[in-house]
Design an enzyme around this catalytic site. Structure first.
Site, PDB file in Angstrom:
ATOM      1  N   SER A 286    -221.628  13.602 -65.305  1.00 33.23           N
ATOM      2  CA  SER A 286    -221.368  14.166 -63.985  1.00 33.23           C
ATOM      3  C   SER A 286    -220.735  13.141 -63.068  1.00 33.23           C
ATOM      4  O   SER A 286    -220.843  11.938 -63.280  1.00 33.23           O
ATOM      5  CB  SER A 286    -222.673  14.651 -63.370  1.00 33.23           C
ATOM      6  OG  SER A 286    -223.484  13.514 -63.113  1.00 33.23           O
ATOM      7  N   LYS A 287    -220.116  13.686 -62.033  1.00 30.56           N
ATOM      8  CA  LYS A 287    -219.419  12.880 -61.047  1.00 30.56           C
ATOM      9  C   LYS A 287    -220.337  11.873 -60.370  1.00 30.56           C
ATOM     10  O   LYS A 287    -219.918  10.809 -59.984  1.00 30.56           O
ATOM     11  CB  LYS A 287    -218.872  13.832 -59.972  1.00 30.56           C
ATOM     12  CG  LYS A 287    -217.367  13.735 -59.834  1.00 30.56           C
ATOM     13  CD  LYS A 287    -216.888  14.323 -58.551  1.00 30.56           C
ATOM     14  CE  LYS A 287    -216.933  15.836 -58.515  1.00 30.56           C
ATOM     15  NZ  LYS A 287    -216.134  16.475 -57.549  1.00 30.56           N
TER      16      LYS A 287
END
Ligand code: GLU
Length: 472
Positions: A243-244
């Site tokens: 994930s970011k």
């Protein structure tokens, strides 16, 4: 059978590292079997549409060298086709119209959740008569089309996960056409994969739970079943889904930061796929040769930036110098540097770079004398007076060197070493201040290499500056 694979992203933003791996595996598999790789943009969910996302996806695939032979096909331009197929299911009794309101469905979901039941449509509209349906349509009531899941169970084979069987009682009567007239992913994907002749569906494992519905549709339509292969998740180091929040996930960000497409492809290909042995460096052609779905792992693969950095540095060290030259240029901004000098900088500094962006500060060191603390010129085993004396000695020696010695860094090195030896000098006393004077930094390439890049004149200028700094 001619192999045909596809990459079918939804244009919801940028190309994610996980998406790159999916695209890459589809590309490798098609190439390996002399097949076709196709791009399809799955843009039927109007609520998730992001302006510019299609262009950015296409551009990134291009930069990564993942060329497709067919497409891009846009699902939003194929609405009539999906309607035709939905109607076919309706008339064959494999689908039905549902007029239930959002509010009713929401209420139903809440009740089911409260009773700890799986949330499914309760089929209130399944048995509406033809007349009732026609009346409702005439009255302007909006409706969706739902797939009618038959009794029994559904089995399919996955090339990575083996055979999977699901009781149909667990499957919801999936909406195929929404009230806005757009198809859902499920209808569009089955119709398109069939019409486009896709033989192998290789995609992330988040889609595996959708396969039973798709299989039921394949059967209802009488379509030939493709081969499914669901790839394990790409994970953060803590094993959560990549994930970011834990770092960059957009491929374009990596490219813009100076990761080489070759290195990214190489690294991402090995996320979840083991060719044989311990070898880690593969060209794209070698990956094509080695790629095999049976060698794809079932468990998630951790995306390790440190490993990617190592690989990128490897590519930077080993790539053809002229190719590197062209790759580096866009990272230098408005820096004024002769190509000839830049080439030398790359030869000297490429072993110190992790990304292409690292070359900007490295090159700037050569184009402009960097400021530094004069104390740095003093070697740990020497003092200021000695540093100054040694620099002056080197200046005199270099002044008398023929210009042509500067054409060859090895020759320059041996001459300076000879000077140290003949003068009975200590290497550190001479080379330390010389190196700091030339680079402005305590960590740099060797003074011979730097002097070779700088040339005689600039080398002398920097050495004289250093003496001046020490004596003021
Ligand atoms: N459109 C889906 C996505 O955005 C792809 C699903 C598939 O490959 O079937 O990931």
């Amino acid at each position: 059978m001619t192999v045909k694979t596809r990459f079918a992203p939804s244009p919801t933003g940028y190309l994610h590292i996980g998406g790159l791996r999916t695209a890459l595996y589809n590309y490798l598999f098609a190439k390996k079997h002399s097949g076709t790789f196709l791009l399809r943009i799955e843009d039927t969910d109007q609520t998730r549409y992001v302006e510019g996302a299609v262009e950015s996806l296409i551009e990134t695939l291009k930069r990564m060298g993942l060329t497709y032979q067919e497409g891009p096909f846009l699902q939003s331009q194929r609405l009539e086709i999906y309607h035709k197929y939905a109607d076919q299911l309706l008339s064959a009794g494999h689908a039905y119209r549902c007029f239930c309101s959002k509010e009713r469905l929401e209420e139903l979901r809440k009740q089911q959740e409260a009773m700890k039941l799986s949330t499914k449509y309760d089929r209130r509209c399944l048995n509406l008569t033809k007349e009732e349906v026609e009346d409702k349509i005439k009255n302007g009531e909006s409706s969706v089309i739902r797939l009618r899941i038959p009794d029994g169970e559904t089995t399919f084979d996955d090339a990575i996960r083996g055979t999977i069987t699901i009781p149909n009682s667990e499957i919801d009567d999936q909406v195929l056409i929404k009230t806005d007239g757009f198809p859902t992913y499920h209808l569009a994907v089955v119709v398109d994969d069939h019409l486009m002749g896709i033989t192998h569906i290789i995609r992330g494992e988040e889609w595996i739970s959708a396969v039973p519905k798709h299989v039921i549709m394949y059967q209802a339509f009488g379509f030939e079943m493709p081969i499914f292969a669901h790839l394990p998740h790409v994970l953060n180091p803590d094993r959560s889904k990549l994930s970011k929040r834990q770092g960059d996930v957009a491929v374009e960000d990596y490219l813009n930061k100076g990761y080489l497409p070759e290195a990214l492809n190489n690294y991402v290909a090995l996320l979840g796929f083991n060719p044989s042995g311990d070898r880690e460096i593969y060209t794209i052609e070698e990956l094509v040769e080695a790629f095999d779905l049976s060698r794809v792992n079932k468990s998630g693969a951790i995306f390790d930036v440190a490993k990617l950095n190592w690989m990128n540095a490897y590519y930077i060290r080993n790539i053809d110098i002229n190719v590197l030259l062209e790759l580096v240029k866009p990272f230098l901004g408005d820096m004024v540097i002769k190509t000839e000098t830049l080439e030398k900088v790359l030869m000297v500094e490429r072993s110190r770079a992790t990304t292409l962006a690292d070359f900007a500060p490295l090159a700037r060191m050569y184009t402009t004398q960097q400021s530094y603390n004069p104390e740095a010129l003093i070697w740990k085993k020497a003092d200021k007076a000695d540093a100054s004396k040694q620099l002056e000695g080197v200046i005199t020696f270099i002044q008398n060197l023929e210009l042509s010695i500067f054409d060859d860094s090895a020759l320059l090195e041996s001459r300076i070493k000879e000077y140290i030896e003949k003068g009975n000098l200590q290497t550190g006393n001479v080379l330390w201040p010389m190196r700091v004077a030339l680079s402005g930094s305590e960590q740099s390439a060797s003074p011979f290499e730097i002097a070779w890049v700088l040339g005689k004149e600039e080398t002398l200028l920097r050495l004289r500056n250093a003496v001046e700094k020490l004596n003021t």
